[in-house]
Design an enzyme around this catalytic site. Sequence first.
Site, PDB file in Angstrom:
ATOM      1  N   GLU A   1       5.467  -3.483  -0.872  1.00  0.00           N
ATOM      2  CA  GLU A   1       4.596  -4.295  -0.019  1.00  0.00           C
ATOM      3  C   GLU A   1       3.504  -3.380   0.537  1.00  0.00           C
ATOM      4  O   GLU A   1       3.672  -2.735   1.563  1.00  0.00           O
ATOM      5  CB  GLU A   1       5.384  -4.932   1.126  1.00  0.00           C
ATOM      6  CG  GLU A   1       4.521  -5.833   1.997  1.00  0.00           C
ATOM      7  CD  GLU A   1       5.158  -6.183   3.329  1.00  0.00           C
ATOM      8  OE1 GLU A   1       4.760  -7.194   3.928  1.00  0.00           O
ATOM      9  OE2 GLU A   1       6.055  -5.443   3.781  1.00  0.00           O
TER      10      GLU A   1
ATOM     11  N   ASP B   1      10.061  -3.548   1.305  1.00  0.00           N
ATOM     12  CA  ASP B   1       9.359  -3.969   2.514  1.00  0.00           C
ATOM     13  C   ASP B   1       8.553  -2.816   3.120  1.00  0.00           C
ATOM     14  O   ASP B   1       8.958  -1.651   3.046  1.00  0.00           O
ATOM     15  CB  ASP B   1      10.414  -4.459   3.515  1.00  0.00           C
ATOM     16  CG  ASP B   1       9.822  -5.038   4.769  1.00  0.00           C
ATOM     17  OD1 ASP B   1       9.072  -6.021   4.670  1.00  0.00           O
ATOM     18  OD2 ASP B   1      10.106  -4.506   5.859  1.00  0.00           O
TER      19      ASP B   1
END
Length: 620
Positions: free
Chosen positions: A360, A331
């Site tokens: 990400e 993330d």
Amino acid sequence: MKTIYAALTLSIASFAFSQSKTLEKVEPAFWWKGMKNPELQILVYGKGIANNDISLSNGIQIKDIQKVDNPNYIFITVNTDEINVPKFTINVQKGKKNLGSYSYELKQRNSGSADRESYTSKDVMYLIMPDRFANGDEKNDSVLGLTEKANRSLPNGRHGGDLRGIINNLDYIQNLGATAVWLTPVNEDNEKVYSYHGYAQTDLYKIDARYGTNEEYRNLSRELNKRNMKLVMDYVTNHWGISHWMIKDLPAKDWIHWFNDGENGFKRSNYKTTTQFDTNASDIDKRSALDGWFDKTMPDINQKNPLVLKYLTQNAIWWIEYAELGGFRVDTYPYNDKEAMAKWAKAITDEYPKFNIVGETWLYTAGQISAWQKNSKTGEAAGYNSNLPSVMDFMLFGDLPKALKEKEGWNTGLIKIYDSFTSDFLYPDINNVMVFFENHDTERWNEIFKADPKAYKTGLALIATVRGIPQIYYGSEIGMRGDKEKGGDADIRRDFPGGWKSDQRNAFNPSEQTAEQKEFFRFTRKLLNWRKGKEVIHNGKTKNYVPQDGIFTYFRYNEKEAVMVIINNNEKDETLNLKRFEESLKGFSKGKEVISGKEFSLQNTMTIPAKTPLIIELEE
């Protein structure tokens, strides 16, 4: 909220420590023999533990003991190659008095663990938000000791989906053609509200009991492995939850990022991670992007602290080894300290050479995104190598809906897709880039196009046949919608119909799907299952033809076979002159369309239906 922050400020300023036992926690709770890096850092936690003596049984030598500002913590380093017993005891003593002991186990690794397979361009990744997928065990919907209770009537509340619900529906996912499953975080997130998304974790070594247990998580991975599928963990290095036990009793002030000029130490990120590679960026902007918090409930973790980095590295390896994982998605990757994360990624891939990690990288140009991939020339130009194997193609994601909705022009319409691919040379490993048209943070594709099956088929046909690793989002394969602008995140994270006993229709069962759901599902299933065996799609070369008159054509090819993909974005059928593609059609006289089975002659012209993708396997 201010009360919470006042308490946190007090914890940092005065270290008002909890009244815990002398030996309350040990992390990691166990480890394995035979790791390439034999150095193990063991966190031991308890009231005033640093004021006591620490020893290990069996004559085992402690290589290092590190104490921090908070006397409730010590960090013990041992060399596991020098330990020849399966168990040893950690003793906490005051003089001759034993204040606590912990039996530490060094387990044997599974055969071939270091050489485990991970997801590649051969896979299709299916993204699930577990709380919204299926409720397989109603008994764990609300759990004693975890604050937020299940309430399906609350859009942002806990709805009761769990690991058992996913296990129960693995036949559905496999039948669909997906080969890897990415779950948004399932570690404990014990915040008071809005905890279902899992990104404010409060215990990195424990599965949230409302999803199940550590053992159940490992069982999910094993069930997937039996089907030649992989479990991908959503790993969060940038932030934890405000209720994390270590945040409540910080080991040291620099465990997290803190702002003297902020509100009780808090300052929100400016979210401008482009500053990471901007050689002209101001220090204040860079610090605001990297050290600022995502939210008041998500303290920003300081990966520059060596103890923090070691903790995050070992935790990641622990989950790979314990749960037999097949990959990570990380993330908010650019929000982390990039030098520290390069060490983190290298430590993991040194231990598991085939292990894939996709970051990400939510940026919108190929130059910015590609800089984050391992061995990138753009990253090298900035003096950096991320060691991160894979990145997410947010440029293609951003251009796709515009390309299909815009009127065709010099720089509008399908040319946007083509232009996105012209930057492929910037990526050191273009086949190891994740391609997608939506995820759990974005507007639903079927909302953008008002559940138009033709638009869905076009988007899926493209990401399933271009270079890279396709990722699809649960429910879109049955036409699920959700309006993020009007309904917020909860609306793009709706419950999958049939995942709860009270649901009127079970879309997991194809025979119970509506006619509309069937159209989406059948196309997805046929395309993804065809893709499984197509090496030419997994690793073949690409030949693009500049879009003309609202039609984009490209070929995937290798020495053995070729596939022609045609996207007609016009509102009417079009006749395509095949002479233009002579260099790619040489040696082929006909083709068969993958979905319809229709055969096409490759002589002269071809009629392409309106708003339709064609995927044609070429034949001699």
